[in-house]
Design a protein around this motif. Structure first.
Motif, PDB file in Angstrom:
ATOM      1  N   ARG A 274      30.610 -13.864   7.748  1.00  0.00           N
ATOM      2  CA  ARG A 274      30.086 -14.828   6.776  1.00  0.00           C
ATOM      3  C   ARG A 274      28.829 -14.288   6.131  1.00  0.00           C
ATOM      4  NH1 ARG A 274      25.522 -16.936   8.935  1.00  0.00           N
ATOM      5  NH2 ARG A 274      25.295 -17.074  11.199  1.00  0.00           N
ATOM      6  N   ARG A 275      28.393 -14.986   5.094  1.00  0.00           N
ATOM      7  CA  ARG A 275      27.128 -14.632   4.461  1.00  0.00           C
ATOM      8  C   ARG A 275      25.964 -14.917   5.416  1.00  0.00           C
ATOM      9  NH1 ARG A 275      29.638 -16.174  -0.656  1.00  0.00           N
ATOM     10  NH2 ARG A 275      29.228 -14.507  -2.172  1.00  0.00           N
ATOM     11  N   ILE A 276      25.000 -14.014   5.389  1.00  0.00           N
ATOM     12  CA  ILE A 276      23.782 -14.240   6.166  1.00  0.00           C
ATOM     13  C   ILE A 276      22.848 -15.169   5.379  1.00  0.00           C
ATOM     14  CG2 ILE A 276      21.701 -13.085   7.034  1.00  0.00           C
ATOM     15  CD1 ILE A 276      24.121 -12.723   8.802  1.00  0.00           C
ATOM     16  N   ARG A 277      22.276 -16.144   6.079  1.00  0.00           N
ATOM     17  CA  ARG A 277      21.390 -17.110   5.429  1.00  0.00           C
ATOM     18  C   ARG A 277      19.969 -16.550   5.323  1.00  0.00           C
ATOM     19  NH1 ARG A 277      23.574 -20.239   9.652  1.00  0.00           N
ATOM     20  NH2 ARG A 277      21.454 -20.260  10.542  1.00  0.00           N
ATOM     21  N   LYS A 278      19.199 -17.144   4.439  1.00  0.00           N
ATOM     22  CA  LYS A 278      17.831 -16.672   4.224  1.00  0.00           C
ATOM     23  C   LYS A 278      16.970 -16.807   5.475  1.00  0.00           C
ATOM     24  CE  LYS A 278      17.844 -17.592  -0.746  1.00  0.00           C
ATOM     25  NZ  LYS A 278      17.238 -18.357  -1.854  1.00  0.00           N
ATOM     26  N   ASP A 279      17.296 -17.763   6.348  1.00  0.00           N
ATOM     27  CA  ASP A 279      16.495 -17.925   7.568  1.00  0.00           C
ATOM     28  C   ASP A 279      16.977 -17.010   8.693  1.00  0.00           C
ATOM     29  OD1 ASP A 279      18.900 -19.156   8.146  1.00  0.00           O
ATOM     30  OD2 ASP A 279      18.013 -20.973   8.997  1.00  0.00           O
ATOM     31  N   GLU A 280      17.900 -16.089   8.376  1.00  0.00           N
ATOM     32  CA  GLU A 280      18.433 -15.186   9.399  1.00  0.00           C
ATOM     33  C   GLU A 280      18.050 -13.721   9.149  1.00  0.00           C
ATOM     34  OE1 GLU A 280      22.554 -17.198  10.910  1.00  0.00           O
ATOM     35  OE2 GLU A 280      22.595 -16.396   8.859  1.00  0.00           O
ATOM     36  N   ILE A 281      17.036 -13.495   8.315  1.00  0.00           N
ATOM     37  CA  ILE A 281      16.649 -12.115   8.019  1.00  0.00           C
ATOM     38  C   ILE A 281      16.221 -11.387   9.292  1.00  0.00           C
ATOM     39  CG2 ILE A 281      14.925 -10.684   6.836  1.00  0.00           C
ATOM     40  CD1 ILE A 281      15.106 -12.585   4.487  1.00  0.00           C
TER      41      ILE A 281
ATOM     42  N   ARG B 105      24.587 -11.354  -0.735  1.00  0.00           N
ATOM     43  CA  ARG B 105      25.370 -10.124  -0.663  1.00  0.00           C
ATOM     44  C   ARG B 105      25.222  -9.414   0.682  1.00  0.00           C
ATOM     45  NH1 ARG B 105      23.038  -8.005  -6.159  1.00  0.00           N
ATOM     46  NH2 ARG B 105      23.285  -5.978  -5.141  1.00  0.00           N
ATOM     47  N   SER B 106      24.799 -10.147   1.701  1.00  0.00           N
ATOM     48  CA  SER B 106      24.706  -9.616   3.062  1.00  0.00           C
ATOM     49  C   SER B 106      25.664 -10.404   3.949  1.00  0.00           C
ATOM     50  CB  SER B 106      23.271  -9.755   3.586  1.00  0.00           C
ATOM     51  OG  SER B 106      23.178  -9.363   4.941  1.00  0.00           O
ATOM     52  N   PHE B 107      26.523  -9.679   4.680  1.00  0.00           N
ATOM     53  CA  PHE B 107      27.583 -10.314   5.459  1.00  0.00           C
ATOM     54  C   PHE B 107      27.568  -9.775   6.888  1.00  0.00           C
ATOM     55  CE2 PHE B 107      28.765  -9.920   1.043  1.00  0.00           C
ATOM     56  CZ  PHE B 107      29.200 -11.186   0.705  1.00  0.00           C
ATOM     57  N   ALA B 108      27.908 -10.638   7.845  1.00  0.00           N
ATOM     58  CA  ALA B 108      27.916 -10.191   9.233  1.00  0.00           C
ATOM     59  C   ALA B 108      28.763 -11.124  10.095  1.00  0.00           C
ATOM     60  CB  ALA B 108      26.491 -10.132   9.797  1.00  0.00           C
ATOM     61  N   ARG B 109      29.138 -10.583  11.250  1.00  0.00           N
ATOM     62  CA  ARG B 109      29.719 -11.378  12.337  1.00  0.00           C
ATOM     63  C   ARG B 109      28.730 -11.331  13.492  1.00  0.00           C
ATOM     64  NH1 ARG B 109      35.673 -11.358  15.231  1.00  0.00           N
ATOM     65  NH2 ARG B 109      35.011 -12.367  17.164  1.00  0.00           N
ATOM     66  N   LEU B 110      28.400 -12.487  14.010  1.00  0.00           N
ATOM     67  CA  LEU B 110      27.500 -12.599  15.158  1.00  0.00           C
ATOM     68  C   LEU B 110      28.306 -12.976  16.396  1.00  0.00           C
ATOM     69  CD1 LEU B 110      25.614 -12.772  12.671  1.00  0.00           C
ATOM     70  CD2 LEU B 110      24.246 -14.437  13.938  1.00  0.00           C
ATOM     71  N   ASP B 111      27.880 -12.458  17.563  1.00  0.00           N
ATOM     72  CA  ASP B 111      28.558 -12.856  18.801  1.00  0.00           C
ATOM     73  C   ASP B 111      27.984 -14.180  19.296  1.00  0.00           C
ATOM     74  OD1 ASP B 111      26.147 -12.297  20.078  1.00  0.00           O
ATOM     75  OD2 ASP B 111      26.891 -10.509  21.118  1.00  0.00           O
TER      76      ASP B 111
ATOM     77  N   LYS C  39      28.479  -5.716  10.336  1.00  0.00           N
ATOM     78  CA  LYS C  39      27.758  -6.116   9.132  1.00  0.00           C
ATOM     79  C   LYS C  39      28.105  -5.172   7.980  1.00  0.00           C
ATOM     80  CE  LYS C  39      23.797  -3.287   8.554  1.00  0.00           C
ATOM     81  NZ  LYS C  39      24.101  -2.818   7.213  1.00  0.00           N
ATOM     82  N   ALA C  40      27.892  -5.666   6.782  1.00  0.00           N
ATOM     83  CA  ALA C  40      28.022  -4.874   5.565  1.00  0.00           C
ATOM     84  C   ALA C  40      27.300  -5.615   4.453  1.00  0.00           C
ATOM     85  CB  ALA C  40      29.487  -4.651   5.194  1.00  0.00           C
ATOM     86  N   GLU C  41      26.877  -4.859   3.448  1.00  0.00           N
ATOM     87  CA  GLU C  41      26.245  -5.460   2.280  1.00  0.00           C
ATOM     88  C   GLU C  41      26.968  -5.017   1.014  1.00  0.00           C
ATOM     89  OE1 GLU C  41      23.842  -5.175   5.580  1.00  0.00           O
ATOM     90  OE2 GLU C  41      23.806  -3.422   4.268  1.00  0.00           O
ATOM     91  N   ILE C  42      26.854  -5.827  -0.019  1.00  0.00           N
ATOM     92  CA  ILE C  42      27.269  -5.401  -1.352  1.00  0.00           C
ATOM     93  C   ILE C  42      25.984  -4.976  -2.052  1.00  0.00           C
ATOM     94  CG2 ILE C  42      28.305  -6.110  -3.532  1.00  0.00           C
ATOM     95  CD1 ILE C  42      30.027  -8.053  -1.869  1.00  0.00           C
ATOM     96  N   GLY C  43      25.763  -3.668  -2.038  1.00  0.00           N
ATOM     97  CA  GLY C  43      24.479  -3.139  -2.469  1.00  0.00           C
ATOM     98  C   GLY C  43      24.295  -3.078  -3.969  1.00  0.00           C
ATOM     99  N   ALA C  44      25.398  -3.066  -4.693  1.00  0.00           N
ATOM    100  CA  ALA C  44      25.335  -3.012  -6.156  1.00  0.00           C
ATOM    101  C   ALA C  44      26.438  -3.896  -6.707  1.00  0.00           C
ATOM    102  CB  ALA C  44      25.515  -1.576  -6.653  1.00  0.00           C
ATOM    103  N   ALA C  45      26.139  -4.587  -7.793  1.00  0.00           N
ATOM    104  CA  ALA C  45      27.134  -5.489  -8.381  1.00  0.00           C
ATOM    105  C   ALA C  45      26.952  -5.561  -9.882  1.00  0.00           C
ATOM    106  CB  ALA C  45      27.015  -6.889  -7.774  1.00  0.00           C
ATOM    107  N   THR C  46      28.035  -5.316 -10.609  1.00  0.00           N
ATOM    108  CA  THR C  46      28.083  -5.536 -12.043  1.00  0.00           C
ATOM    109  C   THR C  46      29.272  -6.449 -12.330  1.00  0.00           C
ATOM    110  OG1 THR C  46      29.590  -3.724 -12.598  1.00  0.00           O
ATOM    111  CG2 THR C  46      27.250  -3.169 -12.357  1.00  0.00           C
ATOM    112  N   ARG C  47      29.483  -6.750 -13.594  1.00  0.00           N
ATOM    113  CA  ARG C  47      30.638  -7.577 -13.942  1.00  0.00           C
ATOM    114  C   ARG C  47      31.948  -6.831 -13.688  1.00  0.00           C
ATOM    115  NH1 ARG C  47      26.774  -8.421 -17.697  1.00  0.00           N
ATOM    116  NH2 ARG C  47      27.554  -6.706 -19.021  1.00  0.00           N
TER     117      ARG C  47
END
Length: 282
Positions: free
Chosen positions: A143-150, A190-196, A204-212
């Motif tokens: 899932r997407r990582i939330r801002k409070d999970e940095i 654009r930050s995704f992860a699975r937590l145990d 984890k993985a990120e989408i580091g660059a995004a265009t249309r």
């Protein structure tokens, strides 16, 4: 009117012409194009200069000169022009990265004055997918990582970077720039992860660059304690699902040619090789 051939630092008024060059190869140019679409060509906002190569008054090639030196749609003559400018300016980047042919030529020209490199990765397959795999279900726990999970995601990001690049991203400035980058990716969804079950990041993985037109996955990582348990392919499929639904019609990445397990995983989830990058690390 500029005649014959020349290089110069592009200005904000050159934006449309620069975007036209970047649009020639949306997959290979996704990293730089994503920055230009957000920041324009102002060096302070862009995080570096954009050099342009002109032939007969027309902008033909680009080179991004920031933390990375990135040749873009660069012809052999353009590469020579960019190398001359880079040599005069001195090395300010931590890497040279881009399509194999232009990057290899650029490094041959710069190595006598900039060398030696810490490491040269001469062939990194560039891969792309435009649909989800038919036979691998996306991991429902990614899932997407939330801002409070940095603070939860940061140790995994540091571990991935250190393992991949060979140096810690916390060196130098204490990690301020790297932490800001991670926070930016989390903040833009654009930050995704699975937590145990204990709240530890296991994939984890990120989408580091995004265009249309295209987006680029980076930072794919499985916790060493969980490797070999089949998390990578379903995890990648989950990231692809988010990317294709929410971000862009093409999902790309590039991978070290010696990373056989990763290449096999990406092929399994439907990525096809469409070219290759090269990276010179300092």
């Amino acid at each position: 009117m500029l005649t014959q051939t020349t290089t110069r630092v592009l200005e904000p008024s050159d934006l449309d012409a620069a975007l036209a060059v970047l649009d020639r190869d949306p997959v290979a140019n996704a990293f730089v194009a994503s920055r230009v679409q957000v920041a324009g060509l102002d060096p302070w906002r862009l995080g570096g200069e954009m050099w342009g190569w002109y032939e007969d008054g027309m902008l033909r090639s680009l080179c991004y000169a920031g933390a990375n030196l990135v040749p873009i749609c660069a012809t052999p003559r353009a590469v020579r022009g960019f190398a001359d400018r880079a040599r005069r300016a001195g090395r300010r980047c931590s890497s040279i990265v881009g399509p194999v042919e232009a990057t290899a030529q650029l490094w041959r020209l710069l190595e006598p004055s900039w060398g030696p490199a810490r490491e040269v990765r001469a062939h990194q397959p560039l891969m792309v997918a435009d649909r989800l795999p038919a036979d691998i279900a996306p991991d429902p726990y990614v899932r997407r990582i939330r801002k409070d999970e940095i603070e939860t995601i940061m140790p995994a990001c540091v571990a991935m970077f250190t393992e991949e690049v060979g140096v810690s991203p916390l060196a130098g400035d204490g990690g301020l720039l790297y932490q800001a980058r991670v926070a930016e990716l989390v903040g833009t969804g654009r930050s995704f992860a699975r937590l145990d079950q204990n709240g530890k990041v296991v994939f984890k993985a990120e989408i580091g660059a995004a265009t249309r037109q295209a987006c680029q996955v980076q930072g794919v990582w499985v916790d060493p304690d969980y490797r070999g348990q089949g998390l990578a392919a379903p995890g990648m499929a989950a990231v692809m699902r988010y990317a294709l639904a929410d971000i862009a019609p093409l999902v790309s990445l590039y991978v070290n040619d010696f990373n056989t397990p990763a290449r096999a995983t990406y092929h399994r989830v439907g990525f096809q090789e469409v070219g290759a990058f090269m990276s010179v690390l300092f």
